[in-house]
Design an enzyme around this catalytic site. Structure first.
Site, PDB file in Angstrom:
ATOM      1  N   ARG A  45       8.573   9.748 -28.713  1.00 11.87           N
ATOM      2  CA  ARG A  45       8.807  10.074 -27.302  1.00 11.87           C
ATOM      3  C   ARG A  45       7.773   9.330 -26.471  1.00 11.87           C
ATOM      4  O   ARG A  45       6.861   8.710 -27.010  1.00 11.87           O
ATOM      5  CB  ARG A  45       8.839  11.586 -27.019  1.00 11.87           C
ATOM      6  N   GLY A  46       7.950   9.400 -25.145  1.00 17.32           N
ATOM      7  CA  GLY A  46       7.114   8.595 -24.261  1.00 17.32           C
ATOM      8  C   GLY A  46       7.882   7.319 -23.936  1.00 17.32           C
ATOM      9  O   GLY A  46       8.391   6.635 -24.842  1.00 17.32           O
ATOM     10  N   ALA A  47       7.964   7.006 -22.641  1.00 13.68           N
ATOM     11  CA  ALA A  47       8.874   5.942 -22.197  1.00 13.68           C
ATOM     12  C   ALA A  47       8.659   4.585 -22.893  1.00 13.68           C
ATOM     13  O   ALA A  47       9.627   3.994 -23.404  1.00 13.68           O
ATOM     14  CB  ALA A  47       8.767   5.797 -20.679  1.00 13.68           C
ATOM     15  N   ARG A  88      18.652   9.598 -24.387  1.00 15.90           N
ATOM     16  CA  ARG A  88      17.857  10.264 -23.340  1.00 15.90           C
ATOM     17  C   ARG A  88      18.046   9.478 -22.037  1.00 15.90           C
ATOM     18  O   ARG A  88      17.880   8.256 -22.021  1.00 15.90           O
ATOM     19  CB  ARG A  88      16.372  10.315 -23.734  1.00 15.90           C
ATOM     20  N   GLN A 197       3.285  18.554 -24.974  1.00 13.42           N
ATOM     21  CA  GLN A 197       2.770  17.207 -25.284  1.00 13.42           C
ATOM     22  C   GLN A 197       1.270  17.111 -25.024  1.00 13.42           C
ATOM     23  O   GLN A 197       0.557  16.371 -25.709  1.00 13.42           O
ATOM     24  CB  GLN A 197       3.497  16.144 -24.442  1.00 13.42           C
ATOM     25  N   ASP A 238       8.171   7.781 -16.493  1.00 10.22           N
ATOM     26  CA  ASP A 238       9.394   7.439 -17.224  1.00 10.22           C
ATOM     27  C   ASP A 238      10.299   6.504 -16.443  1.00 10.22           C
ATOM     28  O   ASP A 238      11.122   5.794 -17.014  1.00 10.22           O
ATOM     29  CB  ASP A 238      10.148   8.713 -17.598  1.00 10.22           C
ATOM     30  N   LYS A 249       7.026  13.658 -16.571  1.00 13.00           N
ATOM     31  CA  LYS A 249       7.214  14.964 -17.210  1.00 13.00           C
ATOM     32  C   LYS A 249       7.214  16.106 -16.194  1.00 13.00           C
ATOM     33  O   LYS A 249       6.412  16.112 -15.255  1.00 13.00           O
ATOM     34  CB  LYS A 249       6.085  15.142 -18.238  1.00 13.00           C
TER      35      LYS A 249
END
Ligand code: MRU
Length: 357
Positions: A45-47, A88, A197, A238, A249
């Site tokens: 995860r994480g852009a 996503r 996170q 993101d 987020k």
């Protein structure tokens, strides 16, 4: 270096971020559909990490294809791209990663390049994107370090670190770079409900680097700001709209409003691939809604009464007016963002002029 994801001869290997910090285990994806699952389930995860994972998913799908003709392979590439794109919706880096490989594929296929050569080329490009992501994080660090106080505490929300990228991090990369340059910085990490996170991932990776870190519940930031215990806020993103509105987020918007109220600078660090010139403003950014169980349950244990209504948007949008600066690998953008983003898009600094990492 934390191995967030890695191209291996057997497939793409992912550090399972759903298990951190208690277990350091890996998930090997040997098929592009598995890469899609890994992204959807937030094993990665994480852009920026999602962007490179998607590029590697494309390359993996093309490499493992048994298509005998370019026409067959082209049809398969469309399915691979669609499968990965449906994972996503918010991080624009996902679509950027898919498009980078698709464009390369299309240009090679248009020239009638033999399939084995196409396979090698797309793998090489995906692996190069991995290296470029780390280099971009280092550049963000070099550009952004001077914005942080020589001494003080920085609040961050979610995880915009090595785990959210191929290494080093965006927001946490800037903190790492500042510390390397002699700044005495400690970090408040918002726990970042519901996926935690901050509590699980930011705390884990900063402690690995011996960076003084304190986890706070999301509702504690206001009191700490009022007590003068936070000198800057630094987050990742993101998707950044063409006018500088920032999706990040869920909870970031509240932090930005609080920072504004307390006269604390609110900075965003993101690679250029996070800037979406095709999206005019933040209201147009699609916000992912995730399953209610992330809110109703903690560690598999139900915390809410049966049948209660649940909202679980994974991201929010911070209007550009709250953003003191956007740190990219190309340089630092300031308001008015519509102009500074457009100018940087038209005239990116030549690599020679970029600050060395
Ligand atoms: O849902 P996640 O964990 O993928 O959300 C991640 C974030 O919101 C990060 O802050 C953002 O991707 C920037 S990461 C460098």
């Amino acid at each position: 270096m934390i191995p967030t994801l890695e191209w291996l001869p057997e497939g793409v290997n992912f550090l399972d971020q759903t298990k951190l910090p208690l277990e350091e285990t890996y998930v090997l994806a040997t098929d592009y559909r598995q890469v899609a699952t890994v992204i959807r389930e937030m094993i990665v995860r994480g852009a920026p990490a999602i962007g490179v994972a998607a590029a590697m998913g494309m390359a993996l799908g093309i490499e493992r294809s048994t298509a005998a003709t370019l026409d067959e392979l082209t049809a398969e590439v469309a399915v691979i791209a669609k499968t990965l794109a449906e994972t996503r919706p918010t991080a624009v880096n996902l679509f950027w990663g898919i498009d980078e490989i698709r464009r390369l594929y299309n240009s090679l296929a248009a020239k009638g390049t033999p399939i084995p050569e196409i396979k090698s080329a797309v793998i090489a490009r995906a692996r190069q994107m991995y290296d470029e992501d780390i280099a971009a994080c280092k550049q963000m660090g070099a550009h952004g370090a001077a914005l942080l106080p020589m001494e003080g505490t920085v609040l961050t929300h979610c995880n915009a670190g090595a785990l959210a990228t191929c290494g080093y991090g965006t927001a946490l990369g800037v903190i790492r770079a500042a510390i390397k340059r002699g700044h005495k910085i400690s970090v408040f990490a918002d726990e970042t409900r519901p996926f935690l996170q901050g509590a699980r991932l930011t705390a884990w990776e900063l402690m690995k680097d011996s960076i003084p870190t304190t986890v706070i519940c999301d509702n504690m930031a206001a009191a700490l700001m009022r007590q003068g215990r936070i000198q800057a806020v630094l987050v990742g993103s993101d998707r950044i709209a063409a006018n500088g509105d920032v999706a990040n987020k869920i909870g970031t918007y509240g932090v930005a409003v609080l920072a504004h109220e307390h006269g604390i600078p609110f900075y965003v660090a993101a690679p250029w691939s996070t800037i979406d010139l095709a999206t005019s403003n933040g209201d147009r950014i699609p916000i992912e809604q995730r399953v209610p169980s992330e809110v109703t349950h903690i560690n598999g244990r139900q915390m809410t009464p049966d049948g209660v209504g649940i909202e679980n948007p994974a991201f929010d949008v911070t209007p550009a007016k709250y953003v003191a600066a956007i740190i990219t690998e190309r340089g630092v953008l300031r308001a008015p963002y519509a102009e500074s983003i457009r100018a940087m898009a038209i005239n990116p600094p030549p690599p020679a002029e970029r600050v060395p990492a």
